[in-house]
Design an enzyme around this catalytic site. Structure first.
Site, short mmCIF file in Angstrom:
data_model
loop_
_atom_site.label_atom_id
_atom_site.label_comp_id
_atom_site.label_asym_id
_atom_site.label_seq_id
_atom_site.Cartn_x
_atom_site.Cartn_y
_atom_site.Cartn_z
N SER A 83 -10.48 0.10 6.85
CA SER A 83 -9.84 0.11 5.53
C SER A 83 -9.16 -1.17 5.10
CB SER A 83 -8.80 1.23 5.47
OG SER A 83 -9.44 2.45 5.22
N LYS A 88 0.85 -1.20 0.00
CA LYS A 88 0.00 0.00 0.00
C LYS A 88 0.88 1.24 0.00
CE LYS A 88 -3.97 2.01 2.53
NZ LYS A 88 -4.89 1.88 3.68
N SER A 128 -10.02 2.27 2.59
CA SER A 128 -9.06 2.94 1.74
C SER A 128 -8.09 2.01 1.02
CB SER A 128 -8.27 3.94 2.58
OG SER A 128 -7.44 3.26 3.52
N1 GLN Z 1 -13.47 4.78 5.78
C1 GLN Z 1 -12.90 5.27 6.98
C2 GLN Z 1 -12.49 6.71 6.82
O1 GLN Z 1 -12.70 7.23 5.80
C3 GLN Z 1 -11.77 4.40 7.43
C4 GLN Z 1 -10.52 4.63 6.70
C5 GLN Z 1 -9.40 3.78 7.18
O2 GLN Z 1 -9.61 2.78 7.87
N2 GLN Z 1 -8.19 4.20 6.85
O3 GLN Z 1 -11.96 7.31 7.70
#
Ligand code: GLN
Length: 490
Positions: free
Chosen positions: A182, A78, A158
Protein backbone atom coordinates in the site's frame (compact mmCIF):
# COMPACT_ATOMS: atom_id res chain seq x y z
CA UNK A 1 2.56 30.66 -4.81
CA UNK A 2 2.67 27.65 -7.09
CA UNK A 3 6.48 27.69 -7.04
CA UNK A 4 6.36 26.96 -3.30
CA UNK A 5 4.23 23.87 -3.82
CA UNK A 6 6.50 22.54 -6.53
CA UNK A 7 9.51 22.44 -4.19
CA UNK A 8 10.88 19.17 -2.93
CA UNK A 9 10.86 18.68 0.83
CA UNK A 10 14.64 19.07 0.87
CA UNK A 11 14.63 22.37 -1.01
CA UNK A 12 11.70 23.67 1.06
CA UNK A 13 13.58 22.92 4.28
CA UNK A 14 16.58 24.81 2.90
CA UNK A 15 14.37 27.74 1.91
CA UNK A 16 12.86 27.85 5.39
CA UNK A 17 16.27 27.77 7.03
CA UNK A 18 17.63 30.53 4.80
CA UNK A 19 14.41 32.55 5.44
CA UNK A 20 13.66 32.73 1.72
CA UNK A 21 10.04 32.22 2.84
CA UNK A 22 8.26 31.45 6.08
CA UNK A 23 6.46 28.30 7.07
CA UNK A 24 3.24 30.30 7.17
CA UNK A 25 3.78 31.27 3.52
CA UNK A 26 4.75 27.75 2.54
CA UNK A 27 1.80 26.27 4.42
CA UNK A 28 -0.68 28.82 3.06
CA UNK A 29 0.42 27.91 -0.48
CA UNK A 30 -0.24 24.25 0.25
CA UNK A 31 -3.55 24.95 1.96
CA UNK A 32 -4.62 26.81 -1.20
CA UNK A 33 -3.44 23.91 -3.37
CA UNK A 34 -5.42 21.43 -1.25
CA UNK A 35 -8.57 23.56 -1.55
CA UNK A 36 -8.13 23.89 -5.30
CA UNK A 37 -7.74 20.12 -5.71
CA UNK A 38 -10.91 18.84 -4.06
CA UNK A 39 -11.87 17.07 -7.28
CA UNK A 40 -9.04 14.60 -6.57
CA UNK A 41 -10.71 13.63 -3.27
CA UNK A 42 -7.26 13.08 -1.75
CA UNK A 43 -8.06 14.65 1.61
CA UNK A 44 -10.95 13.42 3.76
CA UNK A 45 -10.32 16.14 6.34
CA UNK A 46 -8.58 19.45 5.81
CA UNK A 47 -7.13 21.12 8.90
CA UNK A 48 -6.04 24.55 7.60
CA UNK A 49 -6.35 26.42 10.90
CA UNK A 50 -4.28 23.82 12.69
CA UNK A 51 -1.77 23.87 9.83
CA UNK A 52 -1.32 27.63 9.97
CA UNK A 53 -1.02 27.55 13.77
CA UNK A 54 1.64 24.85 13.57
CA UNK A 55 3.39 26.85 10.83
CA UNK A 56 3.45 30.00 12.97
CA UNK A 57 4.94 28.00 15.84
CA UNK A 58 7.54 26.62 13.42
CA UNK A 59 8.44 30.11 12.25
CA UNK A 60 8.97 31.11 15.89
CA UNK A 61 11.25 28.11 16.45
CA UNK A 62 13.21 28.86 13.26
CA UNK A 63 13.62 32.46 14.44
CA UNK A 64 14.90 31.35 17.83
CA UNK A 65 17.27 28.77 16.39
CA UNK A 66 15.31 25.76 17.74
CA UNK A 67 14.31 24.25 14.41
CA UNK A 68 13.76 20.49 14.17
CA UNK A 69 14.70 18.37 11.18
CA UNK A 70 11.34 18.94 9.47
CA UNK A 71 10.62 22.36 10.89
CA UNK A 72 7.81 24.11 9.06
CA UNK A 73 7.24 21.47 6.35
CA UNK A 74 3.56 20.81 5.51
CA UNK A 75 2.69 17.13 5.23
CA UNK A 76 -0.43 15.04 4.66
CA UNK A 77 -1.33 12.27 7.11
CA UNK A 78 -3.03 9.04 6.04
CA UNK A 79 -6.31 8.67 7.90
CA UNK A 80 -5.11 5.38 9.40
CA UNK A 81 -2.94 7.35 11.87
CA UNK A 82 -4.53 8.47 15.11
CA UNK A 83 -4.08 12.21 15.46
CA UNK A 84 -4.86 13.81 18.77
CA UNK A 85 -8.09 15.85 18.71
CA UNK A 86 -8.37 15.38 14.95
CA UNK A 87 -10.82 12.86 13.50
CA UNK A 88 -9.40 9.51 12.41
CA UNK A 89 -11.71 7.15 10.51
CA UNK A 90 -9.53 4.65 8.59
CA UNK A 91 -12.02 5.71 5.89
CA UNK A 92 -14.60 3.38 7.41
CA UNK A 93 -18.12 4.25 8.45
CA UNK A 94 -17.68 2.13 11.55
CA UNK A 95 -15.34 4.65 13.15
CA UNK A 96 -17.93 7.36 12.62
CA UNK A 97 -16.65 10.61 14.05
CA UNK A 98 -13.90 9.04 16.17
CA UNK A 99 -11.60 11.69 17.61
CA UNK A 100 -8.51 10.11 19.16
CA UNK A 101 -7.26 11.40 22.48
CA UNK A 102 -3.71 10.43 21.60
CA UNK A 103 -1.19 10.83 18.82
CA UNK A 104 0.35 7.89 16.95
CA UNK A 105 4.08 7.53 17.59
CA UNK A 106 4.96 8.11 13.94
CA UNK A 107 2.98 11.35 13.68
CA UNK A 108 4.26 12.43 17.11
CA UNK A 109 7.81 11.90 15.81
CA UNK A 110 7.10 13.98 12.70
CA UNK A 111 5.43 16.79 14.62
CA UNK A 112 8.16 16.63 17.25
CA UNK A 113 10.60 17.39 14.42
CA UNK A 114 8.51 20.40 13.41
CA UNK A 115 6.33 19.03 10.58
CA UNK A 116 3.00 20.75 9.91
CA UNK A 117 -0.21 18.77 9.33
CA UNK A 118 -2.41 19.84 6.40
CA UNK A 119 -5.09 17.24 7.04
CA UNK A 120 -6.02 13.57 6.78
CA UNK A 121 -5.67 11.62 3.57
CA UNK A 122 -8.09 9.28 1.86
CA UNK A 123 -7.36 5.54 1.70
CA UNK A 124 -9.02 2.19 1.20
CA UNK A 125 -11.20 1.26 4.16
CA UNK A 126 -8.94 -0.10 6.92
CA UNK A 127 -6.17 -0.12 4.26
CA UNK A 128 -7.80 -3.06 2.48
CA UNK A 129 -7.57 -2.51 -1.24
CA UNK A 130 -5.34 -1.63 -4.16
CA UNK A 131 -7.32 1.16 -5.81
CA UNK A 132 -8.69 3.40 -3.04
CA UNK A 133 -12.17 2.35 -4.15
CA UNK A 134 -13.14 0.71 -0.85
CA UNK A 135 -12.99 4.05 1.01
CA UNK A 136 -16.21 5.15 2.69
CA UNK A 137 -15.37 8.61 1.31
CA UNK A 138 -15.24 7.45 -2.29
CA UNK A 139 -12.19 6.88 -4.47
CA UNK A 140 -9.26 9.20 -4.96
CA UNK A 141 -8.70 10.24 -8.55
CA UNK A 142 -5.16 9.86 -9.86
CA UNK A 143 -3.77 13.24 -10.97
CA UNK A 144 -2.28 11.39 -13.96
CA UNK A 145 -4.35 10.72 -17.05
CA UNK A 146 -3.70 8.69 -20.16
CA UNK A 147 -2.15 10.99 -22.75
CA UNK A 148 -5.00 12.57 -24.68
CA UNK A 149 -7.62 10.81 -22.53
CA UNK A 150 -9.95 12.00 -19.84
CA UNK A 151 -10.86 8.82 -17.98
CA UNK A 152 -10.46 8.87 -14.20
CA UNK A 153 -7.71 6.50 -13.10
CA UNK A 154 -7.00 4.96 -9.72
CA UNK A 155 -3.99 6.31 -7.80
CA UNK A 156 -3.57 2.79 -6.41
CA UNK A 157 -4.20 1.80 -2.83
CA UNK A 158 -4.50 1.65 -0.05
CA UNK A 159 -2.50 4.89 0.38
CA UNK A 160 -4.15 6.47 -2.66
CA UNK A 161 -4.73 9.83 -0.99
CA UNK A 162 -1.10 10.02 0.14
CA UNK A 163 0.23 9.23 -3.34
CA UNK A 164 -2.17 11.54 -5.18
CA UNK A 165 -1.53 14.42 -2.79
CA UNK A 166 2.24 14.15 -3.23
CA UNK A 167 2.00 13.73 -7.02
CA UNK A 168 -0.30 16.77 -7.31
CA UNK A 169 2.00 18.94 -5.14
CA UNK A 170 -0.63 19.32 -2.39
CA UNK A 171 1.93 18.49 0.31
CA UNK A 172 5.70 18.06 0.54
CA UNK A 173 5.36 14.45 1.63
CA UNK A 174 2.85 12.14 3.28
CA UNK A 175 2.63 9.32 5.74
CA UNK A 176 1.41 5.99 4.43
CA UNK A 177 1.25 2.38 5.53
CA UNK A 178 2.05 -0.85 3.76
CA UNK A 179 0.65 -4.26 4.70
CA UNK A 180 0.98 -5.83 1.26
CA UNK A 181 2.06 -3.01 -1.02
CA UNK A 182 0.00 0.00 0.00
CA UNK A 183 2.93 2.41 -0.03
CA UNK A 184 4.76 1.08 -3.07
CA UNK A 185 1.96 0.35 -5.54
CA UNK A 186 0.34 3.82 -5.19
CA UNK A 187 3.81 5.38 -5.45
CA UNK A 188 4.36 3.47 -8.71
CA UNK A 189 0.93 4.55 -10.04
CA UNK A 190 1.57 8.24 -9.37
CA UNK A 191 5.25 8.80 -10.21
CA UNK A 192 6.23 9.21 -6.56
CA UNK A 193 8.70 7.48 -4.25
CA UNK A 194 7.45 5.21 -1.46
CA UNK A 195 9.37 3.05 0.99
CA UNK A 196 8.14 0.33 3.29
CA UNK A 197 10.89 -0.05 5.86
CA UNK A 198 11.92 -3.20 7.70
CA UNK A 199 9.13 -4.55 9.90
CA UNK A 200 9.63 -2.96 13.30
CA UNK A 201 11.48 0.17 12.08
CA UNK A 202 8.45 2.38 12.65
CA UNK A 203 6.21 2.00 15.65
CA UNK A 204 2.70 0.79 14.89
CA UNK A 205 1.36 2.42 18.05
CA UNK A 206 -1.62 4.60 17.25
CA UNK A 207 -1.98 3.30 13.70
CA UNK A 208 -5.32 1.57 13.20
CA UNK A 209 -4.39 -2.11 12.90
CA UNK A 210 -5.10 -4.14 9.76
CA UNK A 211 -2.75 -7.17 9.91
CA UNK A 212 -0.35 -6.54 12.76
CA UNK A 213 2.44 -8.89 11.67
CA UNK A 214 2.60 -7.20 8.25
CA UNK A 215 1.68 -3.54 8.86
CA UNK A 216 4.46 -0.97 8.55
CA UNK A 217 4.42 2.79 8.21
CA UNK A 218 6.56 4.69 5.74
CA UNK A 219 6.60 7.86 3.66
CA UNK A 220 5.47 8.73 0.16
CA UNK A 221 7.59 11.57 -1.20
CA UNK A 222 8.63 13.42 -4.33
CA UNK A 223 12.23 12.19 -4.33
CA UNK A 224 14.34 9.41 -2.82
CA UNK A 225 16.13 11.95 -0.64
CA UNK A 226 12.82 13.34 0.65
CA UNK A 227 11.67 9.81 1.49
CA UNK A 228 14.92 9.25 3.38
CA UNK A 229 14.51 12.49 5.35
CA UNK A 230 10.94 11.59 6.30
CA UNK A 231 11.74 8.02 7.28
CA UNK A 232 14.56 9.21 9.53
CA UNK A 233 11.98 11.19 11.51
CA UNK A 234 9.27 8.54 11.46
CA UNK A 235 11.41 5.60 12.59
CA UNK A 236 12.69 4.72 16.03
CA UNK A 237 12.21 2.39 18.95
CA UNK A 238 8.97 2.69 20.88
CA UNK A 239 8.17 0.79 24.04
CA UNK A 240 4.48 1.12 23.27
CA UNK A 241 4.85 -1.31 20.32
CA UNK A 242 6.31 -4.64 21.39
CA UNK A 243 7.37 -5.38 17.79
CA UNK A 244 9.23 -2.10 17.43
CA UNK A 245 12.95 -2.79 17.00
CA UNK A 246 15.37 -1.42 19.54
CA UNK A 247 17.95 -0.27 16.99
CA UNK A 248 19.53 3.04 16.06
CA UNK A 249 17.91 5.02 13.27
CA UNK A 250 20.62 6.02 10.81
CA UNK A 251 20.50 9.30 8.92
CA UNK A 252 18.94 7.65 5.87
CA UNK A 253 19.52 10.70 3.66
CA UNK A 254 23.28 10.21 4.02
CA UNK A 255 22.94 7.05 1.90
CA UNK A 256 21.32 8.82 -1.04
CA UNK A 257 23.94 9.71 -3.64
CA UNK A 258 26.45 7.19 -2.26
CA UNK A 259 28.24 5.06 -4.85
CA UNK A 260 26.66 1.69 -5.54
CA UNK A 261 29.76 0.36 -7.28
CA UNK A 262 30.44 -3.26 -6.49
CA UNK A 263 26.99 -4.01 -5.08
CA UNK A 264 25.49 -7.27 -6.30
CA UNK A 265 21.94 -6.91 -7.57
CA UNK A 266 19.74 -9.97 -7.77
CA UNK A 267 17.11 -10.27 -10.49
CA UNK A 268 14.55 -12.85 -9.38
CA UNK A 269 13.35 -14.85 -12.36
CA UNK A 270 10.01 -15.68 -10.70
CA UNK A 271 8.95 -12.01 -10.93
CA UNK A 272 8.39 -12.38 -14.67
CA UNK A 273 4.67 -13.09 -14.64
CA UNK A 274 2.28 -13.93 -17.47
CA UNK A 275 0.36 -11.09 -18.96
CA UNK A 276 2.70 -8.39 -17.71
CA UNK A 277 2.84 -5.53 -20.22
CA UNK A 278 6.05 -5.70 -22.30
CA UNK A 279 6.84 -2.13 -21.27
CA UNK A 280 7.22 -3.20 -17.65
CA UNK A 281 9.59 -5.94 -18.70
CA UNK A 282 11.50 -3.43 -20.81
CA UNK A 283 11.70 -0.97 -17.92
CA UNK A 284 13.01 -3.71 -15.67
CA UNK A 285 15.73 -4.45 -18.26
CA UNK A 286 16.47 -0.76 -18.40
CA UNK A 287 16.80 -0.66 -14.60
CA UNK A 288 19.25 -3.56 -14.77
CA UNK A 289 21.28 -1.67 -17.38
CA UNK A 290 21.27 1.52 -15.28
CA UNK A 291 22.59 -0.30 -12.23
CA UNK A 292 25.22 -2.08 -14.34
CA UNK A 293 26.39 1.29 -15.64
CA UNK A 294 26.57 2.51 -12.06
CA UNK A 295 29.02 -0.31 -11.33
CA UNK A 296 26.73 -2.99 -9.89
CA UNK A 297 27.12 -6.64 -10.62
CA UNK A 298 23.91 -8.30 -11.81
CA UNK A 299 23.12 -11.84 -10.70
CA UNK A 300 20.14 -13.97 -11.54
CA UNK A 301 18.50 -15.36 -8.41
CA UNK A 302 15.61 -17.68 -7.75
CA UNK A 303 12.90 -17.11 -5.14
CA UNK A 304 11.07 -20.37 -5.79
CA UNK A 305 8.16 -19.83 -3.39
CA UNK A 306 7.13 -16.52 -4.92
CA UNK A 307 4.07 -18.04 -6.56
CA UNK A 308 2.63 -18.92 -3.15
CA UNK A 309 3.12 -15.46 -1.70
CA UNK A 310 -0.15 -13.94 -2.84
CA UNK A 311 -2.35 -16.82 -1.64
CA UNK A 312 -0.45 -16.92 1.67
CA UNK A 313 -0.85 -13.16 2.10
CA UNK A 314 -4.57 -13.35 1.38
CA UNK A 315 -4.90 -15.89 4.20
CA UNK A 316 -2.59 -14.34 6.81
CA UNK A 317 -3.78 -10.74 6.30
CA UNK A 318 -7.53 -11.49 6.52
CA UNK A 319 -6.94 -13.82 9.50
CA UNK A 320 -5.25 -11.05 11.44
CA UNK A 321 -7.78 -8.51 10.21
CA UNK A 322 -10.72 -10.59 11.41
CA UNK A 323 -9.16 -10.62 14.85
CA UNK A 324 -8.14 -6.94 14.88
CA UNK A 325 -11.52 -5.78 13.64
CA UNK A 326 -13.44 -7.71 16.31
CA UNK A 327 -13.12 -4.61 18.50
CA UNK A 328 -15.57 -2.62 16.38
CA UNK A 329 -18.71 -3.65 18.15
CA UNK A 330 -20.52 -0.35 18.51
CA UNK A 331 -20.10 -0.33 22.27
CA UNK A 332 -17.14 1.92 22.96
CA UNK A 333 -16.68 4.29 20.04
CA UNK A 334 -17.73 4.89 16.48
CA UNK A 335 -20.97 3.86 14.87
CA UNK A 336 -23.73 2.09 16.84
CA UNK A 337 -26.79 0.78 15.03
CA UNK A 338 -30.13 0.06 16.69
CA UNK A 339 -31.19 -3.47 17.55
CA UNK A 340 -33.61 -5.34 19.81
CA UNK A 341 -30.88 -7.06 21.81
CA UNK A 342 -27.09 -7.05 22.17
CA UNK A 343 -26.46 -9.56 19.38
CA UNK A 344 -28.64 -7.60 16.99
CA UNK A 345 -26.84 -4.38 17.87
CA UNK A 346 -23.51 -6.04 17.09
CA UNK A 347 -24.80 -7.50 13.86
CA UNK A 348 -26.45 -4.32 12.65
CA UNK A 349 -23.49 -2.15 13.62
CA UNK A 350 -21.01 -4.34 11.78
CA UNK A 351 -23.29 -4.85 8.77
CA UNK A 352 -23.82 -1.11 8.38
CA UNK A 353 -20.37 0.03 9.47
CA UNK A 354 -18.10 -2.19 7.36
CA UNK A 355 -17.99 -1.99 3.58
CA UNK A 356 -18.16 -5.04 1.30
CA UNK A 357 -14.39 -5.62 0.99
CA UNK A 358 -13.84 -5.41 4.74
CA UNK A 359 -16.71 -7.82 5.33
CA UNK A 360 -15.18 -10.20 2.77
CA UNK A 361 -11.83 -10.10 4.60
CA UNK A 362 -13.48 -10.70 8.00
CA UNK A 363 -15.38 -13.68 6.60
CA UNK A 364 -12.27 -15.16 4.96
CA UNK A 365 -10.26 -14.55 8.11
CA UNK A 366 -12.82 -16.12 10.42
CA UNK A 367 -13.06 -19.09 8.06
CA UNK A 368 -9.31 -19.78 7.81
CA UNK A 369 -8.96 -19.53 11.58
CA UNK A 370 -11.95 -21.73 12.36
CA UNK A 371 -11.40 -25.06 14.10
CA UNK A 372 -11.81 -27.28 11.04
CA UNK A 373 -9.74 -25.18 8.66
CA UNK A 374 -6.98 -23.66 10.78
CA UNK A 375 -4.42 -26.31 9.87
CA UNK A 376 -5.40 -26.49 6.22
CA UNK A 377 -5.24 -22.75 5.60
CA UNK A 378 -3.79 -20.54 8.32
CA UNK A 379 -1.08 -22.88 9.52
CA UNK A 380 -0.12 -23.79 5.96
CA UNK A 381 0.07 -20.10 5.05
CA UNK A 382 2.42 -19.51 7.98
CA UNK A 383 4.65 -22.32 6.70
CA UNK A 384 4.66 -20.77 3.23
CA UNK A 385 5.54 -17.46 4.82
CA UNK A 386 8.60 -19.06 6.39
CA UNK A 387 9.65 -20.59 3.04
CA UNK A 388 9.37 -17.17 1.42
CA UNK A 389 11.56 -15.60 4.08
CA UNK A 390 14.08 -18.43 3.55
CA UNK A 391 14.09 -17.78 -0.21
CA UNK A 392 15.26 -14.25 0.53
CA UNK A 393 17.84 -15.47 3.06
CA UNK A 394 19.29 -17.69 0.38
CA UNK A 395 19.30 -14.85 -2.14
CA UNK A 396 21.37 -12.71 0.24
CA UNK A 397 24.16 -15.26 -0.06
CA UNK A 398 24.77 -14.10 -3.63
CA UNK A 399 23.41 -10.56 -3.76
CA UNK A 400 23.00 -7.40 -1.69
CA UNK A 401 19.64 -6.23 -2.98
CA UNK A 402 16.98 -7.20 -5.50
CA UNK A 403 15.51 -5.27 -8.41
CA UNK A 404 11.95 -5.98 -9.60
CA UNK A 405 9.02 -4.09 -11.06
CA UNK A 406 6.75 -2.62 -8.35
CA UNK A 407 3.43 -3.59 -9.88
CA UNK A 408 2.34 -5.70 -12.85
CA UNK A 409 0.55 -2.80 -14.55
CA UNK A 410 0.31 0.97 -14.67
CA UNK A 411 -2.65 2.77 -13.09
CA UNK A 412 -5.97 1.38 -14.32
CA UNK A 413 -9.35 3.04 -14.63
CA UNK A 414 -11.59 3.51 -11.62
CA UNK A 415 -14.26 0.84 -11.73
CA UNK A 416 -12.26 -1.41 -14.05
CA UNK A 417 -11.32 -4.12 -11.55
CA UNK A 418 -13.52 -3.77 -8.51
CA UNK A 419 -16.04 -6.36 -9.64
CA UNK A 420 -13.39 -9.08 -9.41
CA UNK A 421 -11.50 -9.32 -6.10
CA UNK A 422 -8.93 -11.73 -7.55
CA UNK A 423 -8.02 -9.33 -10.38
CA UNK A 424 -7.60 -6.64 -7.75
CA UNK A 425 -5.48 -8.85 -5.48
CA UNK A 426 -3.12 -9.61 -8.39
CA UNK A 427 -1.85 -6.03 -8.17
CA UNK A 428 0.06 -7.02 -5.07
CA UNK A 429 1.97 -9.92 -6.62
CA UNK A 430 5.41 -8.20 -6.42
CA UNK A 431 4.90 -6.38 -3.14
CA UNK A 432 3.40 -8.83 -0.61
CA UNK A 433 6.56 -10.94 -0.53
CA UNK A 434 8.52 -8.35 1.43
CA UNK A 435 5.73 -7.84 3.95
CA UNK A 436 5.66 -11.58 4.56
CA UNK A 437 9.45 -11.54 5.03
CA UNK A 438 9.59 -8.19 6.86
CA UNK A 439 12.13 -6.68 4.44
CA UNK A 440 12.62 -3.05 3.38
CA UNK A 441 11.50 -2.20 -0.16
CA UNK A 442 11.12 1.00 -2.11
CA UNK A 443 9.36 2.02 -5.31
CA UNK A 444 11.12 4.58 -7.51
CA UNK A 445 9.49 6.18 -10.57
CA UNK A 446 11.51 5.01 -13.54
CA UNK A 447 9.63 5.91 -16.70
CA UNK A 448 6.35 6.35 -18.52
CA UNK A 449 4.46 3.69 -20.45
CA UNK A 450 3.19 4.20 -24.00
CA UNK A 451 0.04 5.83 -22.61
CA UNK A 452 2.09 8.36 -20.69
CA UNK A 453 1.51 6.79 -17.26
CA UNK A 454 4.27 6.40 -14.66
CA UNK A 455 5.86 3.03 -13.87
CA UNK A 456 7.93 2.14 -10.83
CA UNK A 457 10.86 -0.13 -10.10
CA UNK A 458 11.20 -1.83 -6.73
CA UNK A 459 14.41 -2.35 -4.78
CA UNK A 460 14.39 -4.86 -1.92
CA UNK A 461 17.08 -5.03 0.74
CA UNK A 462 18.16 -7.13 3.68
CA UNK A 463 16.41 -6.55 6.99
CA UNK A 464 17.53 -3.22 8.47
CA UNK A 465 19.56 -2.38 5.36
CA UNK A 466 17.45 0.56 4.22
CA UNK A 467 20.78 2.33 3.68
CA UNK A 468 21.69 0.17 0.66
CA UNK A 469 18.10 0.41 -0.58
CA UNK A 470 18.29 4.20 -0.49
CA UNK A 471 21.68 4.28 -2.25
CA UNK A 472 20.39 2.06 -5.04
CA UNK A 473 17.11 3.94 -5.29
CA UNK A 474 19.13 7.14 -5.60
CA UNK A 475 21.14 5.59 -8.43
CA UNK A 476 17.99 4.48 -10.27
CA UNK A 477 16.38 7.88 -9.74
CA UNK A 478 19.46 9.62 -11.14
CA UNK A 479 19.69 7.37 -14.16
CA UNK A 480 15.96 7.50 -14.89
CA UNK A 481 15.91 11.30 -14.55
CA UNK A 482 12.15 11.03 -14.16
CA UNK A 483 10.87 14.60 -14.06
CA UNK A 484 7.40 14.20 -15.54
CA UNK A 485 4.49 15.67 -13.65
CA UNK A 486 0.81 15.15 -14.34
CA UNK A 487 -0.77 17.93 -16.38
CA UNK A 488 -2.86 20.03 -14.00
CA UNK A 489 -6.56 19.49 -14.83
CA UNK A 490 -8.07 19.64 -11.34
N1 GLN B 1 -3.69 -4.36 -1.54
C1 GLN B 1 -3.38 -5.15 -0.40
C2 GLN B 1 -4.64 -5.53 0.33
O1 GLN B 1 -5.67 -5.18 -0.11
C3 GLN B 1 -2.40 -4.44 0.48
C4 GLN B 1 -3.00 -3.39 1.31
C5 GLN B 1 -2.02 -2.72 2.20
O2 GLN B 1 -0.81 -2.82 2.00
N2 GLN B 1 -2.54 -2.07 3.23
O3 GLN B 1 -4.61 -6.16 1.34
Amino acid sequence: MSELTSLTLKSALEGLQSRAFSSVELTAAHVAAVEAARSLNAFVLETPEKALQMAAASDARIASGDAGALEGAPLGIKDLFCTRDVRATACSKILGNFIPQYESTVTANLFGDGAVMLGKLNMDEFAMGSSNETSAFGPVVNPWKIAGGNQSLTPGGSSGGSAAAVAADLCLGATATDTGGSIRQPAAFTGTVGIKPTYGRCSRWGIVAFASSLDQAGPIAKTVEDAAILLTSMAGHDEKDSTSLNVETPDFASFVGKSVRGLRIGVPKEYRVDGMPPEIDALWEQGIAWLKEAGCEIVEVSLPHTKYALPAYYIVAPAEASSNLARYDGMRYGLRAEGGNLTEIYENTRAQGFGAEVQRRILIGAYVLSAGYYDAYYLKALKVRRRIAEDFDRAWETCDALLTPTAPSAAFALGERNADPIAMYLNDVFTVTTNLAGLPSISVPAGLDAQGLPLGLQLIGRALDEGTVFSLAGAVEKAAAFRSKPAKWW
